[in-house]
Write an enzyme that holds these catalytic residues in place. Sequence first.
Site, PDB file in Angstrom:
ATOM      1  N   GLY A 150       0.322  -1.440  -0.080  1.00 49.74           N
ATOM      2  CA  GLY A 150      -0.104  -0.057  -0.228  1.00 49.74           C
ATOM      3  C   GLY A 150       0.415   1.549  -0.191  1.00 49.74           C
ATOM      4  N   ALA A 196       1.720   3.594  -1.889  1.00 51.41           N
ATOM      5  CA  ALA A 196       1.381   4.737  -3.038  1.00 51.41           C
ATOM      6  C   ALA A 196       0.160   5.518  -1.905  1.00 51.41           C
ATOM      7  CB  ALA A 196       0.818   3.834  -4.391  1.00 51.41           C
ATOM      8  N   ILE A 227      -0.298   7.502   4.081  1.00 56.29           N
ATOM      9  CA  ILE A 227       0.090   7.062   4.758  1.00 56.29           C
ATOM     10  C   ILE A 227       1.210   6.156   4.336  1.00 56.29           C
ATOM     11  CG2 ILE A 227       0.302   5.810   7.114  1.00 56.29           C
ATOM     12  CD1 ILE A 227      -1.939   6.675   7.560  1.00 56.29           C
ATOM     13  N   GLY A 228       1.029   5.901   2.609  1.00 50.52           N
ATOM     14  CA  GLY A 228       2.645   4.401   2.257  1.00 50.52           C
ATOM     15  C   GLY A 228       3.258   5.732   1.830  1.00 50.52           C
ATOM     16  N   ASP A 288      -0.540   5.846  19.330  1.00 54.46           N
ATOM     17  CA  ASP A 288      -0.921   5.941  21.187  1.00 54.46           C
ATOM     18  C   ASP A 288       0.349   6.421  22.080  1.00 54.46           C
ATOM     19  OD1 ASP A 288      -3.267   5.379  19.554  1.00 54.46           O
ATOM     20  OD2 ASP A 288      -2.678   3.552  20.125  1.00 54.46           O
ATOM     21  N   ARG A 296       1.222  10.722  21.096  1.00 54.38           N
ATOM     22  CA  ARG A 296       0.631  11.055  21.102  1.00 54.38           C
ATOM     23  C   ARG A 296       0.614  11.587  22.823  1.00 54.38           C
ATOM     24  NH1 ARG A 296      -4.223   9.402  16.911  1.00 54.38           N
ATOM     25  NH2 ARG A 296      -3.741  10.703  15.479  1.00 54.38           N
ATOM     26  N   HIS A 326      -6.840  -0.205  20.639  1.00 52.83           N
ATOM     27  CA  HIS A 326      -6.029   0.788  19.276  1.00 52.83           C
ATOM     28  C   HIS A 326      -7.578   1.350  18.738  1.00 52.83           C
ATOM     29  CE1 HIS A 326      -3.070   3.116  17.231  1.00 52.83           C
ATOM     30  NE2 HIS A 326      -4.141   2.780  15.839  1.00 52.83           N
TER      31      HIS A 326
END
Length: 336
Positions: free
Chosen positions: A30, A32, A35-36, A173, A176, A200
Site C-alpha cells: 500500500g 502509494a 500514509i504509504g 498512541d 501522542r 487501539h
Amino acid sequence: MLVTRKFSNILTRSRTIKSSVRLFQVCVMGGASEIGQAVSLLLRTEPAVSKLVIHDTWEAAPGVVIELSHIPANSTLKGYLGEVTMKQALGSSDLVLLVGGLLKTPGVSDKACLDANMEFVKTVSSQIGRLSKMPFVGVVAEPLNSLVPMAAELMRNTGTFDGRKLFGVTTIDWIRAQTLFGTLHGMAPEECFVPVICGHSNKTTVPLISQSRPGANMTGTEIRKFVSELQRYDEIVTQAKHGKSPTVSVAYSVLVFVQGILAALSGQHAHVHAYIENNDFGTSYFSGLVQVDSNGVKEMTRYTNHISEYECQILEEALDQLRKDVATGKKILEVE
C-alpha cells in the site's frame, strides 16, 4: 514492575539507531497510499534499510517509486504493481508493513472502512502465509483491533505463521500520550513516559497516568480530560484538517516502530509499542510496550502496582469492547 526513565531512554535510542551497514529489506504494502507514501519517504534514507520495496494495486504506484528514486540514498529501491506481483514484492523481506486500505474520513462509515480494509489485509495475509518463512509483519491499516486477529487466523490457515512476528502498530498512541503529557506539564516530551494499553480505538485506548514518568499530580478532572483528548485525537486532527485523516504523525510513528524492529533483528535490545497476541489480560490480543528480539515478541510490560480505581474502571470497559473487536476479526473465516 520497573517503569522508569530507562524505558524512555530505550525508546529514544530506537528512534535514532545509526548503522554504517544497511542490512534489511522492508516491504511497504500500500506504498502509494497517503500514509504509504509518507512512510516510504521516511524509510528511503533509513540507515538500517538496504532495500525498500513498494507495492500497490493503485496505478499511480510507479510514479511514487520514480519520485522516491530521486532521493539520494545508498539503498536499493524496487516497485511492484498489481496483485499478481504481490508474491515477488513480499519475497525475501525482513519486515512487511500493511499501510494501504481505506482511511476513515467523514462520510465513510465504520462498516465501509472495515470491509475495504479487511479485503486488503486478507489478500496480503494470505500471500504472507504462503511464504516459506514468515517475515516480521506490522499492520497499520485500521481498525487494528479486528484486522490483526483476522490476519493471524488467515496466516494460520494458509500455512506459515509465527505469532511472535505479527504486530499491530500502535506507536502513535504512545507518541501522542508522551507529547500531550509533556506539553501539559511543561516538560520535554522525549523525557516523558506514559503507558498506553489495551486496544487501539477511541473506546479501547487506555493511558495509565498512575504509571507515568516523571510522575505528576493531576486531579480527577484533569485525568479524565487527558484520557478523553487522547482517545479523540483522530477526530480532533480530522476536524482540523477539514475531513482529512491523520497521516504525518502516523507515518512518523511507523518509522519509530520500524527502527525498533530492525534494532531487534540486528541483535539489540528493543521495545516497540504494539498490539499483539496476548492472553494475559482477559482477551486474546492486547496492546502495550513489548520487548522484542530477533525471533519476535519476548514479553509485554505489565503494570500491577498503584493502578487507580478510575483506570481500572475504564480498562474494564475497554476490554469489553476489545473482546468484541477481536471476535469480529476472527469470524472472517466462518463466512469464507
